[in-house]
Each structure stands twice: as structure tokens, then as C-alpha cells.
Design an enzyme around this catalytic site. Structure first.
Site, mmCIF file in Angstrom:
data_model
loop_
_atom_site.group_PDB
_atom_site.id
_atom_site.type_symbol
_atom_site.label_atom_id
_atom_site.label_comp_id
_atom_site.label_asym_id
_atom_site.label_seq_id
_atom_site.Cartn_x
_atom_site.Cartn_y
_atom_site.Cartn_z
ATOM 1 N N HIS A 1 32.225 34.447 50.495
ATOM 2 C CA HIS A 1 32.006 35.271 49.379
ATOM 3 C C HIS A 1 30.967 36.224 49.800
ATOM 4 C CE1 HIS A 1 33.910 32.293 46.862
ATOM 5 N NE2 HIS A 1 33.487 32.895 45.607
ATOM 6 N N PHE B 1 37.260 37.753 50.662
ATOM 7 C CA PHE B 1 38.592 37.567 50.454
ATOM 8 C C PHE B 1 39.423 38.683 51.066
ATOM 9 C CE2 PHE B 1 37.601 35.550 45.781
ATOM 10 C CZ PHE B 1 36.659 34.762 46.182
ATOM 11 N N GLU C 1 41.397 41.049 39.720
ATOM 12 C CA GLU C 1 41.471 39.997 39.286
ATOM 13 C C GLU C 1 40.045 39.651 38.294
ATOM 14 O OE1 GLU C 1 40.862 37.567 42.686
ATOM 15 O OE2 GLU C 1 42.936 38.248 43.583
ATOM 16 N N GLN D 1 37.518 40.547 44.614
ATOM 17 C CA GLN D 1 36.736 40.069 43.806
ATOM 18 C C GLN D 1 35.451 39.605 44.344
ATOM 19 O OE1 GLN D 1 37.514 36.053 41.589
ATOM 20 N NE2 GLN D 1 37.482 37.611 39.948
ATOM 21 N N PHE D 2 35.462 39.205 45.669
ATOM 22 C CA PHE D 2 34.696 38.875 46.720
ATOM 23 C C PHE D 2 35.058 39.635 47.954
ATOM 24 C CE2 PHE D 2 33.605 36.045 43.221
ATOM 25 C CZ PHE D 2 32.281 36.282 43.176
ATOM 26 N N LEU E 1 46.874 36.717 40.524
ATOM 27 C CA LEU E 1 45.707 36.198 41.745
ATOM 28 C C LEU E 1 46.381 36.154 43.213
ATOM 29 C CD1 LEU E 1 43.087 33.278 41.247
ATOM 30 C CD2 LEU E 1 43.585 34.511 43.315
ATOM 31 N N ALA E 2 46.271 37.484 43.590
ATOM 32 C CA ALA E 2 46.745 37.633 44.916
ATOM 33 C C ALA E 2 46.082 38.991 45.589
ATOM 34 C CB ALA E 2 48.425 37.816 44.871
ATOM 35 N N GLU E 3 45.318 38.808 46.546
ATOM 36 C CA GLU E 3 44.612 40.180 46.910
ATOM 37 C C GLU E 3 45.618 40.750 47.904
ATOM 38 O OE1 GLU E 3 43.380 36.912 47.216
ATOM 39 O OE2 GLU E 3 41.666 37.185 45.935
#
Lengths: 360, 325
Positions: free
Chosen positions: B129, B86, B29, B82-83, B58-60
Site C-alpha cells: 500500500h 497495486f 474503485e 486505490q493504493f 475491482l481490476a486495476e
């Protein structure tokens, strides 16, 4: 306005059919180009697979097979779709989709070993197949990845994946379609709608009238197909494949089908959630019965031919079980040595420990 | 040699491997056009093109699953979560899928995937996060879990991770991204995964730690020195698998140890290190092995973060307790 929109969408997903329940061609212009030999081969595979299912159920009841998800009723959906593939295409199956990978080249004895949880049953031997996925939907996002990989490598191949109506409720189902759509990746998502997610009927799983219409949200092609009609399934996958390799993106195919047996052989009792009436209504749509009628009307099939297939299937199944039985028993050290390319210290120590235990 | 921050060293490692191997793909992302929310992929899309460095939806879970598919077709994916908070969204793709691919296929396939992700407290992020979730990852057979503590190690370890034929979870502490610079060679080099480093030699007590707690432990060791306590500091660098030989060798020398982690106390890496010491060096010990860790709550995002996070004073206190046992 919202209501009107959804009605418009639902209306676009009428079931695609070529061969009706009576074995009559009802959609001549959609008829795929298949030689007489190919038509016979499709029949041969469906009959063979029905026998394989019967034998697998009986082997399971004798305690000679492990995990098994019955396939009878879904032959057209499973084999018609696989028949449309190229050998180099990838298959990412769900746990009921063992027949497709067998016809893609997986030796029968390995399918039995998979059922028994033996790791040799999962070895692909150079085939582009994954072992049947247990987590519902996990294979769908992986399919988007395989498809994107094929595109990046410039291959003229597709990745096809299978799930059931239950799988269409998973987030991964939408994520997989959405990723493949965003990258215009050559993927085919087959949802075999056999009406039940174990026991929960499809009507209770979603407000969507069809699963095919879920393609709309991902911006990809979607089609609902008569999953008891091997010609329609073959045609739909052939068209989807052609679009995919031409760079026109992925397709969602919903096949309307039915599993005659239980969800798996591990204690599911379909009489708790299905009526006999419903069962017999679907048995009238049987994919083998209608295709047999069609082929007989063209003088391409006979009782004699069918008996040959049945005998051959029984013989090969017997030999495959024998081969599975003679495969060395799986060891804990086989697990250990397949965890990493190089074993870390803890696993090296545990390897020694279990080697000693297992050589006793 | 150049002076680099840890984030620059990380970018440099990816650039090195994108150059070395055409099958390396970097995605996630905001990693493409935007260069990542921390700029870890700054300039990489421009240099290597959108085909190799790209943005994802946007979909882990989708990112994790897609990584596996790309690996199956011969690529060496370097996805970013991203973090790391997640990660719950992509747990199945990581622990249920990529970690098991080698075994599940009987060795036919493997997953040379490096999942990069920022984590760690002290930078006032919102919830989910900063959590230290390396313990979750370390429990999964089939994964390797790497946590660098400085720019030099970050580059060498990330290059090793990308070249590794098994999935590596590469966790980047946010507080370390820009907190200091270090000499980092511009040429390529690797640091072996699974090898710890003795950061400071000592004779009275061993401090086993990793990530941002390495700096805190070194600071504590300096203070302890003033009190006449000589502490050895070990930076694990890889928290799974553990470098057992380095840990045990040190404990056999000092006869005392504490384990320091930023994560909650329960389960986790420190507990595992203590267990290994008990299993292998109990007769060398003059005192129980104690842990410095955060309390067993969810991460104290922002408000109570400063107190919640262990620091050098907590380390000094525990070390003194063990030495005076």
C-alpha cells in the site's frame, strides 16, 4: 451438480455456420442481406488479402519487410468481421490483424512501414484504428474504454477488437469483457481461434471446451462461429453490432479458424507442433475455396474476375512497397519529438545531440 | 481563501476541472458512491452525476486500459489506483500503453490521463500500500510523475496534471493527506509541472527532496541553522522530468548537496539527481553528494516502519557529514 452445470453451458455454444466446406448454404434463414456486389466485394477482398500475405512473406524473406505475422487461412474471420463495420467504428487490432485496418482505410504502404517499425506506419490519418497491439490482450481493456466513450458521447458506433485463442487466457481478456458488460458498452470482442498460441494447442490452454462460453462468466453474449465461413462471420458481427448500438451490451465472438503459415516470420517452425494431416484437414475448409464455389454457383465469379483481382493486388503491392521505400528514413529525433507534447529539458538536449549526429 | 488539508485541496482540484471541462471523468474503485477510501472524491458523484464520476469493477489493469480507450474518444480521464502498491497490476496499461500512445500512433493520438494514487509510509498500512514506486514510473519515457508536498501545491499541480495532454502519475502521500492545513485559494490556479520550488534559502548546502520528506528536510534545516549550517531546501514537486536548472543553480551557489527520498536507495529519483549534479556541476562541488534514503528492502509495512523510514535526524547527520567533508 457442478459438472452438470458446465455441460449445460458448453452445449449452448455450437458452431454457427451458413456456408459449408462445399460452398453450400446450410442455414438459409441466417443468410445475411448482401447484394451481389457486396458478395463479390467480399470475395475480392479475400483474394486480394491472400495475395498480400504471399507477397509479404516473400518480401520478408528478401529482407525487405520487418515483423510480419502471416494471415492466410484467416481471411473470412478477419474480413467478414470488418465488412460488417461502419467507417466510424473503432478497430483495436492484434498484431495479425493488419488486413482489417487496411480495409478500414489504412494505406497499404503504411502497413509495410508498420512492419518495418517506422512510426509513420502507425499514424492513423483520421481513421478510427489503433496500430496493431504487440502485448497480447492489452487492446481488450482499451476496447472497453473506447466503447464506453462512444456510449458517453452518444455515438451509434462500436469498438471491435481482435485477439487469438492465446489472448483468451490473459487477465485483460476477462477484465475487458467484464468492464464492457458492467457498463453495457458497445464492444465486440473477436477471438480468432486458430488452434495454437504459437505452439501450444488450444486443448492445453484451458479446460473450457469453447472460448465463446467465457462470455457467460462476464454476463455478456457469446457465440462460436465457423471462422472459415465469411457469411457466418459477417452475420455474427452484424448482429453483435446491432445489439451493441441498441444498448444491449457487448458480444464475444469466437471464430474457428487456422493460420496456414507460421506464427510470425521470425523463425517459427510449425512442423514442430502441427502435423501435415492437421494442416491439410484445415486447408479443405479454406474460406476462399468454399466462397468461390458458392459464388460460381450463382454465376457471380469467374477465373477471369479472380485474375483481375490478383493482377490488381500485385500491382498495388508493388506501388505500395515503392512508396514505403521512398519514405524518409526514421530518425532518433522522430522518436524524441513524439514522446511528449512539449519536450522536457533532457529530451531537448538529446534532440540537439541526435540532430547533430543524424545530419552528418 | 480557505484552510484546507491536502485531501480537501485534491478534491477541490478535481471539482474545479469537472466544472471546467465536460470531458473530465473521475473513476476508480470506490470513488463514486463511497467518495473514495480516503474521501478524495467526496461529494463529486452527487455534484456531477454518475456519468462523470463513477465506480469501476475491482481490476486495476482494466481501469488503466479503459482510461486509454476513453482518452481515444476525446475524454480526459482521471482514474484512481486505490493504493500505489497495486500499480504492478496496471503496469502494462501505464508503462506499456498510455506512455507510448503518442509515439506509437506517430502523434495521431495522445493520452491526457491523470492517474491519481495514494502512497507513502507512516500510516501503518498492510503490505503493498505504502511503497514509494515513483522511481519505476520515472524510468518510463512518456510519463510525468508529480508528488505534491502540501495542500496548496496539490491543488495547483493536480489542475495542471488534468489539463496536461500527456499522462501524469500523480502520487499523493498518505501521511500528508490530513497532517496539516494551509491557505488554499478557492479559485482555480495552476502550478507548472516540471518546476521545483526553493522552500528555504541557504548558502552552505542544498537539500533536494520531495513529498513527505520536504517537511522532514525543513525541520532538519531549522536544527542545522542552530549549528551554524545554512541549508537550502528544494521541493522537486515533479520527479520526472526533473527541474535541472533549479537544482544546478542551487548547487552552484552552495557547492554541497544531499538528496533525500523516502524510497529505497537503489536506483530511483535520488540517484538520478546525484547523476545530474555530477554531469553538470561537478566542478562546483566541495564534497560528494550523499543520499538519505530507506534501506534496499521491500517496504517495512507496519512493524519496523518507524525505523525504516528516513527522518529529520538522518538528514541532519548526512548534511553535517557533507558540510564537514
Amino acid at each position: 451438480m457442478g459438472t452438470k452445470t458446465i455441460e449445460n453451458i458448453e452445449g449452448q455454444f455450437e458452431m454457427f455456420q451458413i456456408l459449408n466446406e462445399n460452398g453450400e448454404i446450410v442455414n438459409e434463414e441466417a443468410m445475411p442481406e448482401l447484394s451481389d456486389e457486396q458478395l463479390q466485394e467480399l470475395m475480392r477482398r479475400m483474394v486480394y488479402t491472400r495475395i498480400l500475405d504471399q507477397r509479404s512473406i516473400s518480401l520478408n524473406r528478401q529482407g525487405r519487410l520487418g515483423f510480419y505475422a502471416p494471415t492466410a487461412g484467416q481471411e473470412a474471420s478477419q474480413l467478414g468481421s470488418q465488412f460488417a463495420l461502419d467507417k466510424e467504428d473503432w478497430i483495436l487490432p492484434g498484431y495479425r490483424d493488419v488486413p482489417q485496418i487496411i480495409w478500414h482505410g489504412l494505406p497499404l504502404y503504411k502497413a509495410f512501414l508498420f512492419s518495418r517499425g517506422h512510426y509513420v506506419g502507425n499514424q492513423a490519418d483520421g481513421l478510427n484504428v489503433l496500430s496493431p497491439q504487440i502485448i497480447i490482450g492489452a487492446q481488450i481493456t482499451q476496447t472497453a474504454g473506447v466503447a464506453l466513450g462512444l456510449k458517453k458521447k452518444g455515438k451509434k458506433n462500436v469498438a471491435i477488437t481482435y485477439t487469438g485463442d492465446g489472448g483468451a487466457s490473459q487477465g485483460d481478456f476477462y477484465e475487458g469483457m467484464n468492464f464492457a458488460g458492467a457498463y453495457s458498452a458497445p464492444a465486440i470482442f473477436v477471438v480468432q481461434n486458430n488452434r495454437f498460441a504459437i505452439s501450444v494447442p488450444v486443448e492445453k490452454q484451458s479446460a473450457a471446451k469453447t472460448i465463446a462460453q467465457k462470455a457467460v462468466a462476464a454476463g455478456i453474449q457469446g457465440v462460436q462461429v465457423d471462422g472459415m465461413d465469411v457469411l457466418a462471420v459477417y452475420k455474427a458481427v452484424t448482429d453483435a453490432r446491432e445489439r451493441a448500438i441498441n444498448g444491449e451490451g457487448p458480444t464475444l465472438i469466437e471464430t474457428m479458424t487456422y493460420r496456414y503459415g507460421p506464427h510470425t516470420m521470425a523463425g517459427d517452425d510449425p512442423t514442430r507442433y502441427r502435423s501435415e494431416d492437421q494442416d491439410s484437414e484445415w486447408e479443405k475448409k479454406d474460406p476462399i475455396v468454399r466462397f468461390r464455389k458458392y459464388l460460381e454457383s450463382k454465376n457471380l465469379w469467374s477465373e477471369e474476375k479472380e485474375n483481375e483481382v490478383v493482377d490488381k493486388a500485385k500491382e498495388e503491392i508493388k506501388a505500395a512497397i515503392k512508396k514505403a521505400d521512398s519514405t524518409p528514413k526514421q530518425k532518433v529525433t522522430d522518436l524524441i519529438s513524439n514522446m511528449y507534447e512539449e519536450l522536457p529539458q533532457n529530451l531537448r538536449e538529446q534532440y540537439e545531440e541526435y540532430s547533430a549526429k543524424e545530419s552528418k | 481563501m480557505a484552510q484546507m488539508t491536502m485531501i480537501q485541496a485534491i478534491t477541490d482540484a478535481m471539482r474545479t476541472e469537472l466544472k471546467n471541462d465536460e470531458n473530465v471523468l473521475v473513476f476508480g474503485e470506490d470513488v463514486g458512491q463511497n467518495g473514495g477510501v480516503f474521501r478524495a472524491t467526496e461529494g463529486l458523484q452527487k455534484e456531477f452525476g454518475e456519468d462523470r464520476v463513477f465506480d469501476t469493477p475491482l481490476a486495476e489493469s482494466g481501469i488503466g486500459g479503459m482510461s486509454i480507450g476513453l482518452a481515444l474518444t476525446g475524454f480526459r480521464p482521471v482514474p484512481e489506483v486505490q493504493f500505489f502498491g497495486f500499480v504492478y497490476e496496471v503496469m502494462d496499461a501505464i508503462s506499456g500503453q498510455m506512455a507510448r500512445l503518442r509515439y506509437r500512433s506517430g502523434g495521431s493520438f495522445h493520452a491526457p490521463i491523470t492517474v491519481r494514487s495514494p502512497f507513502g509510509g507512516g500510516v501503518k498500512t498492510p503490505e503493498l500500500h505504502a511503497d514509494s514506486l515513483e522511481g519505476l514510473m520515472a524510468q518510463q519515457p512518456g510519463l510525468k510523475v508529480v508528488i505534491p508536498s502540501n495542500p496548496y501545491d496539490a491543488k495547483g499541480l493536480l489542475i495542471s496534471a488534468i489539463r496536461d495532454n500527456d499522462p501524469v502519475i500523480f502520487l499523493e502521500h498518505m501521511k500528508l493527506y490530513r497532517s496539516f492545513r494551509q491557505e488554499v485559494p478557492e479559485e482555480e490556479y495552476t502550478i507548472e509541472i516540471g518546476k521545483a520550488e526553493v522552500k528555504r534559502e541557504g548558502t552552505d548546502i542544498t537539500i533536494v527532496t520531495y513529498g513527505a520528506m520536504v517537511q522532514a528536510s525543513l525541520k532538519a534545516a531549522e536544527e542545522l541553522e542552530k549549528d551554524g549550517i545554512s541549508a537550502e531546501v528544494i521541493d522537486l514537486r515533479t520527479v520526472s522530468p526533473l527541474d535541472i536548472d533549479t537544482i544546478i543553480g542551487s548547487v552552484e551557489k552552495t557547492n554541497r548537496a544531499i538528496v533525500v527520498q523516502e524510497a529505497q536507495k537503489q536506483a530511483g529519483i535520488a540517484a538520478n539527481v546525484v547523476a545530474e549534479i555530477n554531469d553538470r556541476a561537478i566542478l562546483s562541488l566541495e564534497a560528494p553528494v550523499l543520499r538519505v534514503a530507506a534501506p534496499d528492502t521491500v517496504f517495512a509495512f507496519s512493524a519496523a516502519e518507524d525505523v525504516w523510514l528516513p527522518d529529520h535526524t538522518d538528514i541532519i547527520e548526512k548534511a553535517t557529514q557533507v558540510v564537514n567533508f
